[in-house]
Motif scaffolding. Sequence first.
Motif, PDB file in Angstrom:
ATOM      1  N   PHE A  68       0.809  -1.222   0.000  1.00  8.33           N
ATOM      2  CA  PHE A  68       0.000   0.000   0.000  1.00  8.33           C
ATOM      3  C   PHE A  68       0.842   1.271   0.000  1.00  8.33           C
ATOM      4  CE2 PHE A  68      -1.656   3.466   2.608  1.00  8.33           C
ATOM      5  CZ  PHE A  68      -2.664   3.900   1.767  1.00  8.33           C
ATOM      6  N   PHE A  69       1.857   1.320   0.866  1.00  5.17           N
ATOM      7  CA  PHE A  69       2.607   2.562   1.023  1.00  5.17           C
ATOM      8  C   PHE A  69       3.462   2.874  -0.208  1.00  5.17           C
ATOM      9  CE2 PHE A  69       5.480  -0.659   2.582  1.00  5.17           C
ATOM     10  CZ  PHE A  69       6.714  -0.257   2.094  1.00  5.17           C
ATOM     11  N   PHE A  70       3.873   1.870  -0.969  1.00  5.05           N
ATOM     12  CA  PHE A  70       4.741   2.120  -2.117  1.00  5.05           C
ATOM     13  C   PHE A  70       4.044   2.928  -3.207  1.00  5.05           C
ATOM     14  CE2 PHE A  70       7.400   1.279  -5.769  1.00  5.05           C
ATOM     15  CZ  PHE A  70       8.672   1.432  -5.230  1.00  5.05           C
ATOM     16  N   PRO A  71       2.839   2.538  -3.659  1.00  3.87           N
ATOM     17  CA  PRO A  71       2.147   3.375  -4.656  1.00  3.87           C
ATOM     18  C   PRO A  71       1.867   4.788  -4.135  1.00  3.87           C
ATOM     19  CG  PRO A  71       1.102   1.243  -4.543  1.00  3.87           C
ATOM     20  CD  PRO A  71       2.103   1.299  -3.426  1.00  3.87           C
ATOM     21  N   PHE A  72       1.578   4.895  -2.836  1.00  6.26           N
ATOM     22  CA  PHE A  72       1.334   6.202  -2.229  1.00  6.26           C
ATOM     23  C   PHE A  72       2.585   7.078  -2.334  1.00  6.26           C
ATOM     24  CE2 PHE A  72       1.715   8.946   1.494  1.00  6.26           C
ATOM     25  CZ  PHE A  72       0.604   9.762   1.310  1.00  6.26           C
ATOM     26  N   LEU A  73       3.749   6.531  -1.949  1.00  4.55           N
ATOM     27  CA  LEU A  73       5.000   7.289  -2.028  1.00  4.55           C
ATOM     28  C   LEU A  73       5.376   7.610  -3.478  1.00  4.55           C
ATOM     29  CD1 LEU A  73       7.292   5.625   0.658  1.00  4.55           C
ATOM     30  CD2 LEU A  73       6.310   7.911   0.689  1.00  4.55           C
ATOM     31  N   TYR A  74       5.195   6.626  -4.354  1.00  2.62           N
ATOM     32  CA  TYR A  74       5.535   6.828  -5.755  1.00  2.62           C
ATOM     33  C   TYR A  74       4.701   7.969  -6.344  1.00  2.62           C
ATOM     34  CZ  TYR A  74       6.751   5.771 -10.583  1.00  2.62           C
ATOM     35  OH  TYR A  74       7.200   5.853 -11.873  1.00  2.62           O
ATOM     36  N   LYS A  75       3.405   7.949  -6.066  1.00  2.00           N
ATOM     37  CA  LYS A  75       2.523   9.006  -6.591  1.00  2.00           C
ATOM     38  C   LYS A  75       2.898  10.360  -5.976  1.00  2.00           C
ATOM     39  CE  LYS A  75      -1.927  10.033  -8.244  1.00  2.00           C
ATOM     40  NZ  LYS A  75      -2.982   9.474  -8.964  1.00  2.00           N
ATOM     41  N   LEU A  76       3.251  10.372  -4.698  1.00  2.00           N
ATOM     42  CA  LEU A  76       3.699  11.605  -4.051  1.00  2.00           C
ATOM     43  C   LEU A  76       4.955  12.134  -4.737  1.00  2.00           C
ATOM     44  CD1 LEU A  76       3.435  13.630  -1.638  1.00  2.00           C
ATOM     45  CD2 LEU A  76       4.960  12.077  -0.398  1.00  2.00           C
ATOM     46  N   LEU A 117       6.027  11.448  -7.746  1.00  2.00           N
ATOM     47  CA  LEU A 117       5.688  11.828  -9.111  1.00  2.00           C
ATOM     48  C   LEU A 117       4.981  13.186  -9.139  1.00  2.00           C
ATOM     49  CD1 LEU A 117       5.921  10.851 -12.015  1.00  2.00           C
ATOM     50  CD2 LEU A 117       3.798   9.605 -11.723  1.00  2.00           C
ATOM     51  N   ASN A 118       4.023  13.391  -8.231  1.00  2.00           N
ATOM     52  CA  ASN A 118       3.320  14.684  -8.149  1.00  2.00           C
ATOM     53  C   ASN A 118       4.291  15.831  -7.870  1.00  2.00           C
ATOM     54  OD1 ASN A 118       0.799  13.578  -8.619  1.00  2.00           O
ATOM     55  ND2 ASN A 118       0.306  13.380  -6.464  1.00  2.00           N
TER      56      ASN A 118
END
Length: 181
Positions: free
Chosen positions: A121-129, A131-132
């Motif tokens: 869960f935390f990996f896509p959250f960090l990746y999107k952060l 990337l943003n």
Amino acid sequence: MKIAINATTFNNTPSGANQRFFGIYPKLFKLLPKINFIIFTSSDFGNYQLFNKFNNVRIVKTPINSNNRLQKFFFGFFYWNFVCKEKYNFLEGFHLPFFLKDRTKGILTLHDVRGLYHKLFFFPFLYKLYLNLSIRKIKFIISVSNSIRKEILYFYPNIKIYNVENGINLNLLTKKGLSFK
């Protein structure tokens, strides 16, 4: 003009990204002799002889290991924000997060966005952060294929992406015994 290249993601292991980098950039160095290129390499990179023939290329070896994502983040943050004091017109990066110095135009080349699909869960959250935060700083985004471009546009429909597709090195294929003539 100075163009810096954050090549800390590359090492001596064969990959499509390495082939793309070593296939495109020596040609640019030759075509643009009046532009100064500064290549920031990973601590585990050793192919410096590839760039020795270019007078407009300078190599800077960083303490950043190409295979360690955590180190790329923490060392990268401190390296780009505090250690590296030189000013550049452009900085190109090939991995997230993208750290950019003030008044430098950023170029981000994305090979994939698989971090958005990771099972933890935390990996896509960090990746999107990452990337943003990176997209806000970037002047140009380059994708390496049309499918990657479409995937990025699915998540970020309002950004401009340039597509520079990977090519095939026919000389390498010929050396391996394949011929298309």
